[in-house]
Design an enzyme around this catalytic site. Structure first.
Site, mmCIF file in Angstrom:
data_model
loop_
_atom_site.group_PDB
_atom_site.id
_atom_site.type_symbol
_atom_site.label_atom_id
_atom_site.label_comp_id
_atom_site.label_asym_id
_atom_site.label_seq_id
_atom_site.Cartn_x
_atom_site.Cartn_y
_atom_site.Cartn_z
ATOM 1 N N GLY A 170 0.808 -1.216 0.000
ATOM 2 C CA GLY A 170 0.000 0.000 0.000
ATOM 3 C C GLY A 170 0.837 1.259 0.000
ATOM 4 O O GLY A 170 0.362 2.331 -0.398
ATOM 5 N N ALA A 405 -6.193 13.600 -34.163
ATOM 6 C CA ALA A 405 -5.080 14.138 -33.388
ATOM 7 C C ALA A 405 -4.979 15.657 -33.564
ATOM 8 O O ALA A 405 -4.538 16.368 -32.663
ATOM 9 C CB ALA A 405 -3.781 13.455 -33.792
HETATM 10 C C1 HXC Z 1 8.195 -3.350 11.229
HETATM 11 C C2 HXC Z 1 10.053 -3.458 9.914
HETATM 12 C C3 HXC Z 1 9.258 -3.496 8.753
HETATM 13 C C4 HXC Z 1 7.857 -3.446 8.923
HETATM 14 C C5 HXC Z 1 11.307 -3.586 8.164
HETATM 15 N N1 HXC Z 1 11.311 -3.523 9.479
HETATM 16 N N2 HXC Z 1 10.058 -3.587 7.687
HETATM 17 N N3 HXC Z 1 9.519 -3.393 11.136
HETATM 18 N N4 HXC Z 1 7.373 -3.362 10.175
HETATM 19 N N5 HXC Z 1 7.053 -3.457 7.880
HETATM 20 C C6 HXC Z 1 12.486 -3.487 10.354
HETATM 21 C C7 HXC Z 1 13.238 -4.788 10.374
HETATM 22 O O1 HXC Z 1 12.709 -5.618 11.341
HETATM 23 C C8 HXC Z 1 14.634 -4.319 10.751
HETATM 24 O O2 HXC Z 1 14.684 -4.061 12.110
HETATM 25 C C9 HXC Z 1 14.728 -2.971 10.064
HETATM 26 O O3 HXC Z 1 13.389 -2.559 9.823
HETATM 27 C C10 HXC Z 1 15.447 -3.029 8.751
HETATM 28 O O4 HXC Z 1 14.937 -4.080 7.968
HETATM 29 P P1 HXC Z 1 15.847 -5.147 7.232
HETATM 30 O O5 HXC Z 1 14.945 -6.247 6.798
HETATM 31 O O6 HXC Z 1 17.029 -5.502 8.099
HETATM 32 O O7 HXC Z 1 16.367 -4.297 6.023
HETATM 33 P P2 HXC Z 1 16.554 -4.708 4.518
HETATM 34 O O8 HXC Z 1 17.318 -5.992 4.438
HETATM 35 O O9 HXC Z 1 17.109 -3.534 3.861
HETATM 36 O O10 HXC Z 1 15.102 -4.986 3.957
HETATM 37 C C11 HXC Z 1 14.183 -3.946 3.873
HETATM 38 C C12 HXC Z 1 12.799 -4.494 3.490
HETATM 39 C C13 HXC Z 1 12.428 -5.646 4.443
HETATM 40 C C14 HXC Z 1 12.868 -4.994 2.046
HETATM 41 C C15 HXC Z 1 11.833 -3.338 3.548
HETATM 42 O O11 HXC Z 1 12.627 -5.222 5.794
HETATM 43 C C16 HXC Z 1 11.035 -6.083 4.296
HETATM 44 O O12 HXC Z 1 10.707 -6.837 3.360
HETATM 45 N N6 HXC Z 1 10.155 -5.647 5.212
HETATM 46 C C17 HXC Z 1 8.782 -6.052 5.224
HETATM 47 C C18 HXC Z 1 8.062 -5.403 4.116
HETATM 48 C C19 HXC Z 1 6.613 -5.666 4.154
HETATM 49 O O13 HXC Z 1 6.137 -6.800 3.897
HETATM 50 N N7 HXC Z 1 5.848 -4.660 4.604
HETATM 51 C C20 HXC Z 1 4.429 -4.752 4.700
HETATM 52 C C21 HXC Z 1 3.909 -4.427 3.290
HETATM 53 S S1 HXC Z 1 2.207 -4.506 3.231
HETATM 54 P P3 HXC Z 1 16.036 -4.115 12.948
HETATM 55 O O14 HXC Z 1 15.617 -3.970 14.351
HETATM 56 O O15 HXC Z 1 16.646 -5.466 12.640
HETATM 57 O O16 HXC Z 1 16.878 -3.003 12.469
HETATM 58 C C22 HXC Z 1 1.764 -2.949 3.476
HETATM 59 C C23 HXC Z 1 0.315 -2.838 3.556
HETATM 60 C C24 HXC Z 1 -0.081 -1.413 3.472
HETATM 61 O O17 HXC Z 1 2.525 -2.058 3.577
HETATM 62 C C25 HXC Z 1 -1.470 -1.377 2.967
HETATM 63 C C26 HXC Z 1 -1.990 -0.003 2.916
HETATM 64 C C27 HXC Z 1 -3.289 0.038 2.181
#
Ligand code: HXC
Length: 510
Positions: A170, A405
Site C-alpha cells: 500500500g 489528433a
Molecule cells: C516493522 C520493519 C518493517 C515493517 C522492516 N522492518 N520492515 N519493522 N514493520 N514493515 C524493520 C526490520 O525488522 C529491521 O529491524 C529494520 O526494519 C530493517 O529491515 P531489514 O529487513 O534488516 O532491512 P533490509 O534488508 O534492507 O530490507 C528492507 C525491506 C524488508 C525490504 C523493507 O525489511 C522487508 O521486506 N520488510 C517487510 C516489508 C513488508 O512486507 N511490509 C508490509 C507491506 S504490506 P532491525 O531492528 O533489525 O533493524 C503494506 C500494507 C499497506 O505495507 C497497505 C496499505 C493500504
C-alpha cells in the site's frame, strides 16, 4: 531551569540519532542519506522547523512497549526552498525500517493538513518497509488516512514524492496519488507486491530493481517522472523543480526575470523542417530555442518518448510544454503518450500554468495492440484534459496535424486561445497518400494517376491556409518569430478568465 533545558537538548540529541549509529552507518554504506540529512539538503540552510519530535508509538504487543524511538520513524515539519514555504515528511529507515505506524501516520497527516491550510507544497521522502507489522490494522488505517489527505490536497497544493528506499504494498499508493515522483537508481523501488510474491503467484523470476526500480518506472511504466543517480542529485532536482510551480491553486508560479528578450528571433528554426515530410526532426530543438534562456525541464524523458512534456519559462513566466516528437514513432499518439500528456495537462490546469502545445502528429497509432489496450478510452483522456482546461492555451502546428489528433492537440475547437501554424503545416483528415488511396480507390494500380492525385491532394490540403481561412488558425507565422508571438500571446492572456459549468466533478474516462 538549566537542568530542564539540558534535558531537552539531550532528548533532541537522542531523537536525532533515530535508530542508532549502527543503523545510520548501514544506511550510509548503502549510499543512502538519513532522513534528517535529506531534509538538510532539500531545504534552505537553517530553515527547518521540526514538529512532533517527541511522538512515540502506542503499540504494546511483541515487546514494542520497551522499544520506543522518539519521532517514531518519520521526521516532519516545514521550512523553505529558495525562500518559499514547503511542508515535508521524511521517513527514517533506521527506526523500524521507516515502517508506518498509527502515530507515524498521524504525524504525516498533521503536516499535510497544515500545508493545505496555508497553501504550501507537500514534499514526502519515502524510505519505508511499509505497514508496521507489529501494529496490524492500526497501521493500515494510518495508510488510509494518508491516502485520504493526499486526495483532498490534490489540485490544491502541489505534492511531490521522493522515493529513496523501499516502497512496497500500500505504501506505493500515497506517492502514486501525488503530482510528481522522483526515484533514485539502485536504492529505491516501488511495487505492489515484491519479487517473492511474484515468484509464488506467477512463477516469474525478477529482481526488485527489474520489477520496480527507478529505471523500470521511468522507462516502461511511467510511474516515475525522474530517475536520479543518487540522493544528492534527487534532492537538488526537487529544489530546482519546485521553482517552476505555484505554492497552491490560487497563486501563479513565481516570476523569474530573464535577460533573454521576449522578441528574440531564432533564425535557425526557419530551416528546421526537412523538405521531405516523412523525414523526422527533433521537436526538442524548437522547445529549447523558444524557451527563456534555452531552458526546459523535461518530465518523464524516457517514457512514451513520442510525446514531450515539461516546464519552461516564457518571458519569465512558467509554462507547461506539450509537444509531439516526430523522432519517435513519427510523433503518433498512442496509449502511453496520451496518458502521459493528459495527466500533465490536468496538472497545469489545476495550478494556473499556461500550456504551450507544439504539434506535429500524423494521427493515433493504428493496430490491434492499441485497440485491445483501449486507445479509444486512453486517447480520450488527452482530448478530455485539453477540452476542460481553462488556463491559457497557445498552440503552434509546425508540420502535420492530421485527423482526430489535430482536434486533440489543443485545437481552436477545444478552446485554444491562440493557434498558430508554421508555413510548413499540413492540416488535413489524413496524409496525402492514405487519403488518395481511399477516395480514389478505383485508380489503385495506376501508379501515375495515384501520383498525380496525391500531388493534387498535397497542394490542396498540405498547408495551413484552409484552416486559416476558417479562423481555426489565428495566424501563419515565420518559425523564427515563434518565441516573440508566443510571448505576446501569453502576455495578452495573463488575466484570462474562463470557468466551466458547476458540477460535482467531471467524469474523465479513466
Ligand atoms: C516493522 C520493519 C518493517 C515493517 C522492516 N522492518 N520492515 N519493522 N514493520 N514493515 C524493520 C526490520 O525488522 C529491521 O529491524 C529494520 O526494519 C530493517 O529491515 P531489514 O529487513 O534488516 O532491512 P533490509 O534488508 O534492507 O530490507 C528492507 C525491506 C524488508 C525490504 C523493507 O525489511 C522487508 O521486506 N520488510 C517487510 C516489508 C513488508 O512486507 N511490509 C508490509 C507491506 S504490506 P532491525 O531492528 O533489525 O533493524 C503494506 C500494507 C499497506 O505495507 C497497505 C496499505 C493500504
Amino acid at each position: 531551569m538549566k537542568d530542564i533545558v539540558d534535558q531537552l537538548a539531550e532528548k533532541r540529541a537522542a531523537a536525532a540519532l533515530g535508530g542508532g549509529q549502527d543503523r545510520i552507518d548501514k544506511q550510509h554504506a548503502r549510499g543512502k542519506l538519513t532522513a534528517r540529512e535529506r531534509i538538510e539538503l532539500l531545504l534552505d540552510e537553517g530553515s527547518f522547523e521540526e514538529w512532533d519530535t517527541f511522538v512515540e508509538h502506542r503499540c504494546n504487543d511483541f515487546g514494542m512497549e520497551d522499544n520506543k524511538v522518539l519521532g517514531d520513524g518519520v521526521v516532519t515539519g516545514y521550512g523553505t526552498i529558495n525562500g518559499r514555504m514547503v511542508f515535508i515528511f521524511s521517513q527514517d529507515f533506521t527506526v523500524f525500517g521507516g515502517s508506518l505506524s498509527e502515530t507515524h501516520a498521524e504525524k504525516i497527516c498533521k503536516i499535510m493538513e497544515q500545508a493545505v491550510k496555508v497553501g504550501a507544497p507537500i514534499i514526502g521522502i519515502n524510505d519505508s518497509g511499509g505497514a508496521r507489522i507489529q501494529e496490524g490494522v492500526l497501521s493500515l488505517g494510518g495508510y488510509a488516512d494518508v491516502f485520504q489527505k493526499n486526495v483532498l490536497a490534490s489540485g490544491v497544493v502541489p505534492q511531490i514524492s521522493l522515493v529513496m528506499g523501499p516502497c512496497a504494498g500500500g505504501a506505493v499508493y500515497s506517492p502514486a496519488m501525488t503530482d510528481f515522483i522522483f526515484m533514485v537508481k539502485d536504492t529505491s523501488y516501488m511495487f505492489v507486491t515484491g519479487p517473492d510474491v511474484v515468484k509464488t503467484v506467477t512463477h516469474e523470476q525478477v529482481t526488485a530493481e527489474e520489477l520496480g526500480g527507478a529505471v523500470t518506472h521511468s522507462t516502461i511504466s511511467g510511474v516515475c517522472d525522474h530517475a536520479c543517480e543518487n540522493d544528492v542529485e534527487a534532492l537538488g532536482m526537487v529544489r530546482r523543480f519546485i521553482n517552476y510551480l505555484p505554492s497552491n491553486n490560487r497563486e501563479k508560479a513565481p516570476f523569474r526575470p530573464t535577460p533573454d528578450t521576449a522578441d528574440r528571433a531564432e533564425m535557425s528554426l526557419d530551416t528546421l523542417i526537412p523538405d521531405n515530410p516523412n523525414k523526422p526532426y527533433n521537436m526538442k530543438e524548437v522547445i529549447y530555442k523558444i524557451a527563456d534562456d534555452n531552458e526546459f525541464w523535461e518530465l518523464q524523458p524516457d517514457h512514451a518518448k513520442n510525446i514531450v512534456i515539461g516546464m519552461a519559462r516564457m518571458d519569465g513566466h512558467t509554462v507547461g510544454i506539450v509537444a509531439n516528437q516526430p523522432l519517435v514513432q513519427a510523433g503518433c499518439l498512442d496509449i502511453k503518450s496520451s496518458i502521459k500528456a493528459g495527466r500533465f495537462v490536468r496538472f497545469c490546469d489545476a495550478f494556473n500554468i499556461p500550456i504551450v502545445t507544439l504539434v506535429d502528429v500524423p494521427g493515433f497509432m493504428p493496430g490491434t495492440a492499441q485497440e485491445y489496450g483501449g486507445i479509444i478510452k486512453h486517447g480520450a483522456k488527452l482530448l478530455f484534459a485539453y477540452a476542460e482546461a481553462t488556463v491559457p492555451k497557445v498552440t503552434i502546428i509546425t508540420r502535420k496535424a492530421y485527423g482526430g489528433a489535430y482536434d486533440v492537440m489543443a485545437s481552436k475547437h477545444l478552446r485554444g486561445d491562440v493557434n498558430f501554424a508554421w508555413p510548413s503545416a499540413e492540416i488535413a483528415v489524413m496524409g496525402p497518400k492514405g487519403a488518395v488511396e481511399i477516395i480514389f480507390r478505383g485508380d489503385l494500380g495506376d501508379e501515375e494517376k495515384i501520383e498525380q492525385r496525391t500531388e493534387e491532394y498535397r497542394k490542396k490540403f498540405a498547408n495551413p491556409f484552409i484552416a486559416a481561412s476558417r479562423g481555426f488558425i489565428d495566424d501563419v507565422i515565420a518559425p523564427h518569430a515563434t518565441r516573440k508571438r508566443v510571448c505576446r500571446s501569453l502576455a495578452m492572456l495573463r488575466e484570462k478568465k474562463l470557468e466551466n459549468p458547476w458540477r460535482k466533478h467531471d467524469n474523465i474516462p479513466l
